[in-house]
Design a protein around this motif. Structure first.
Motif, mmCIF file in Angstrom:
data_model
loop_
_atom_site.group_PDB
_atom_site.id
_atom_site.type_symbol
_atom_site.label_atom_id
_atom_site.label_comp_id
_atom_site.label_asym_id
_atom_site.label_seq_id
_atom_site.Cartn_x
_atom_site.Cartn_y
_atom_site.Cartn_z
ATOM 1 N N VAL A 1 18.253 48.403 9.826
ATOM 2 C CA VAL A 1 17.145 48.757 10.710
ATOM 3 C C VAL A 1 15.878 48.749 9.860
ATOM 4 C CG1 VAL A 1 18.511 50.154 12.313
ATOM 5 C CG2 VAL A 1 17.405 51.242 10.380
ATOM 6 N N ARG A 2 14.761 48.605 10.525
ATOM 7 C CA ARG A 2 13.481 48.623 9.834
ATOM 8 C C ARG A 2 12.589 49.674 10.477
ATOM 9 N NH1 ARG A 2 15.744 44.099 9.686
ATOM 10 N NH2 ARG A 2 15.729 42.760 7.867
ATOM 11 N N MET A 3 11.838 50.352 9.640
ATOM 12 C CA MET A 3 10.842 51.300 10.132
ATOM 13 C C MET A 3 9.521 50.901 9.499
ATOM 14 S SD MET A 3 11.043 55.417 10.256
ATOM 15 C CE MET A 3 10.344 56.208 11.691
ATOM 16 N N SER A 4 8.559 50.567 10.363
ATOM 17 C CA SER A 4 7.276 50.115 9.838
ATOM 18 C C SER A 4 6.165 51.081 10.237
ATOM 19 C CB SER A 4 6.963 48.697 10.308
ATOM 20 O OG SER A 4 6.958 48.635 11.707
ATOM 21 N N PHE A 5 5.190 51.155 9.346
ATOM 22 C CA PHE A 5 4.031 52.014 9.521
ATOM 23 C C PHE A 5 2.785 51.130 9.407
ATOM 24 C CE2 PHE A 5 7.462 54.432 7.680
ATOM 25 C CZ PHE A 5 7.512 55.564 8.477
ATOM 26 N N PRO A 6 1.873 51.189 10.380
ATOM 27 C CA PRO A 6 0.688 50.323 10.337
ATOM 28 C C PRO A 6 -0.255 50.718 9.206
ATOM 29 C CG PRO A 6 0.524 51.866 12.151
ATOM 30 C CD PRO A 6 1.883 52.064 11.543
ATOM 31 N N ALA A 7 -1.091 49.767 8.826
ATOM 32 C CA ALA A 7 -1.998 49.940 7.686
ATOM 33 C C ALA A 7 -2.821 51.234 7.726
ATOM 34 C CB ALA A 7 -2.906 48.721 7.572
ATOM 35 N N PRO A 8 -3.406 51.617 8.867
ATOM 36 C CA PRO A 8 -4.250 52.822 8.858
ATOM 37 C C PRO A 8 -3.492 54.115 8.508
ATOM 38 C CG PRO A 8 -4.673 51.524 10.822
ATOM 39 C CD PRO A 8 -3.470 50.924 10.154
ATOM 40 N N SER A 9 -2.169 54.100 8.635
ATOM 41 C CA SER A 9 -1.414 55.333 8.369
ATOM 42 C C SER A 9 -0.840 55.390 6.950
ATOM 43 C CB SER A 9 -0.291 55.492 9.399
ATOM 44 O OG SER A 9 0.670 54.471 9.237
ATOM 45 N N THR A 10 -1.163 54.402 6.104
ATOM 46 C CA THR A 10 -0.605 54.381 4.748
ATOM 47 C C THR A 10 -1.707 54.606 3.711
ATOM 48 O OG1 THR A 10 -0.873 51.998 4.393
ATOM 49 C CG2 THR A 10 1.141 52.722 5.512
ATOM 50 N N LEU A 11 -1.308 55.098 2.557
ATOM 51 C CA LEU A 11 -2.271 55.350 1.482
ATOM 52 C C LEU A 11 -2.906 54.072 0.960
ATOM 53 C CD1 LEU A 11 -0.335 58.052 -0.584
ATOM 54 C CD2 LEU A 11 -2.282 58.402 0.945
ATOM 55 N N GLU A 12 -2.130 52.985 0.940
ATOM 56 C CA GLU A 12 -2.621 51.725 0.393
ATOM 57 C C GLU A 12 -3.466 50.937 1.391
ATOM 58 O OE1 GLU A 12 0.726 52.460 0.464
ATOM 59 O OE2 GLU A 12 0.820 53.260 -1.562
ATOM 60 N N GLY A 13 -3.435 51.317 2.652
ATOM 61 C CA GLY A 13 -4.183 50.597 3.665
ATOM 62 C C GLY A 13 -3.560 49.271 4.067
ATOM 63 N N VAL A 14 -2.254 49.118 3.811
ATOM 64 C CA VAL A 14 -1.519 47.924 4.235
ATOM 65 C C VAL A 14 -0.272 48.376 4.987
ATOM 66 C CG1 VAL A 14 -2.326 46.474 2.326
ATOM 67 C CG2 VAL A 14 -0.219 47.782 2.056
ATOM 68 N N GLU A 15 0.207 47.518 5.882
ATOM 69 C CA GLU A 15 1.427 47.867 6.614
ATOM 70 C C GLU A 15 2.576 48.049 5.629
ATOM 71 O OE1 GLU A 15 4.106 46.445 10.391
ATOM 72 O OE2 GLU A 15 3.105 44.898 9.229
ATOM 73 N N VAL A 16 3.376 49.065 5.866
ATOM 74 C CA VAL A 16 4.541 49.341 5.034
ATOM 75 C C VAL A 16 5.776 49.281 5.920
ATOM 76 C CG1 VAL A 16 5.717 51.093 3.642
ATOM 77 C CG2 VAL A 16 3.245 50.775 3.409
ATOM 78 N N CYS A 17 6.792 48.577 5.446
ATOM 79 C CA CYS A 17 8.037 48.445 6.197
ATOM 80 C C CYS A 17 9.202 48.807 5.284
ATOM 81 C CB CYS A 17 8.188 47.021 6.718
ATOM 82 S SG CYS A 17 9.674 46.797 7.715
ATOM 83 N N TRP A 18 10.031 49.727 5.737
ATOM 84 C CA TRP A 18 11.231 50.125 5.011
ATOM 85 C C TRP A 18 12.447 49.567 5.733
ATOM 86 C CZ3 TRP A 18 11.518 53.005 0.516
ATOM 87 C CH2 TRP A 18 10.318 53.547 0.061
ATOM 88 N N THR A 19 13.378 48.985 4.992
ATOM 89 C CA THR A 19 14.620 48.467 5.553
ATOM 90 C C THR A 19 15.761 49.272 4.974
ATOM 91 O OG1 THR A 19 13.681 46.255 5.710
ATOM 92 C CG2 THR A 19 16.076 46.418 5.817
#
Length: 138
Positions: free
Chosen positions: A37-55
């Protein structure tokens, strides 16, 4: 034709502040990668300002509804009667979020309707996966 399941979930970031902010997140499941499964977080919600996706393993998410699981980068555990804690460990730090159990159960039920637990191997294309791995090796 492939059916990919995507489900937005309300995640609450656990921080030092007394009020946990909500952050958007999306769970997704693709039968071509039936164990994950993947859980992704859009750029505005991350410290780096890029989308983050965890698998991570679908089984890890399912088991985490009942007991604390995971020893690596992703850990899951129940929290109270209606929340799950997901911990994401990276060299930059650790993110701890809460997600409602009902949202996770609905997502897991949808993924299980698509690919039943125990039958994931029937949805793998090992020849294709091996070709992808070796594609750039020559």
């Amino acid at each position: 034709m492939s059916t990919v399941i995507e489900q937005p979930v309300e995640a609450r970031l656990v921080a030092a502040a007394p009020r946990m902010p909500s952050i958007p997140a999306t769970l997704s499941y693709d039968p071509h990668d039936p164990f994950a499964v993947r859980m992704s977080f859009p750029a505005p919600s991350t410290l780096e300002g890029v989308e983050v996706c965890w698998t991570f393993a679908r089984e890890l998410l399912a088991s985490g509804l009942e007991e604390e699981v995971g020893h690596g980068d992703v850990r899951v555990r129940p929290y109270g009667y209606d929340r799950i804690v997901l911990e994401f460990h990276a060299p930059e730090g650790t993110a701890v979020i809460h997600v409602r159990v009902g949202e996770l159960r609905r997502f897991l039920e949808s993924s299980t309707e698509l690919v039943p637990v125990g039958l994931e191997h029937l949805h793998q294309n090992l020849d294709h996966d091996l070709a992808e791995l070796l594609r750039d090796s020559c």
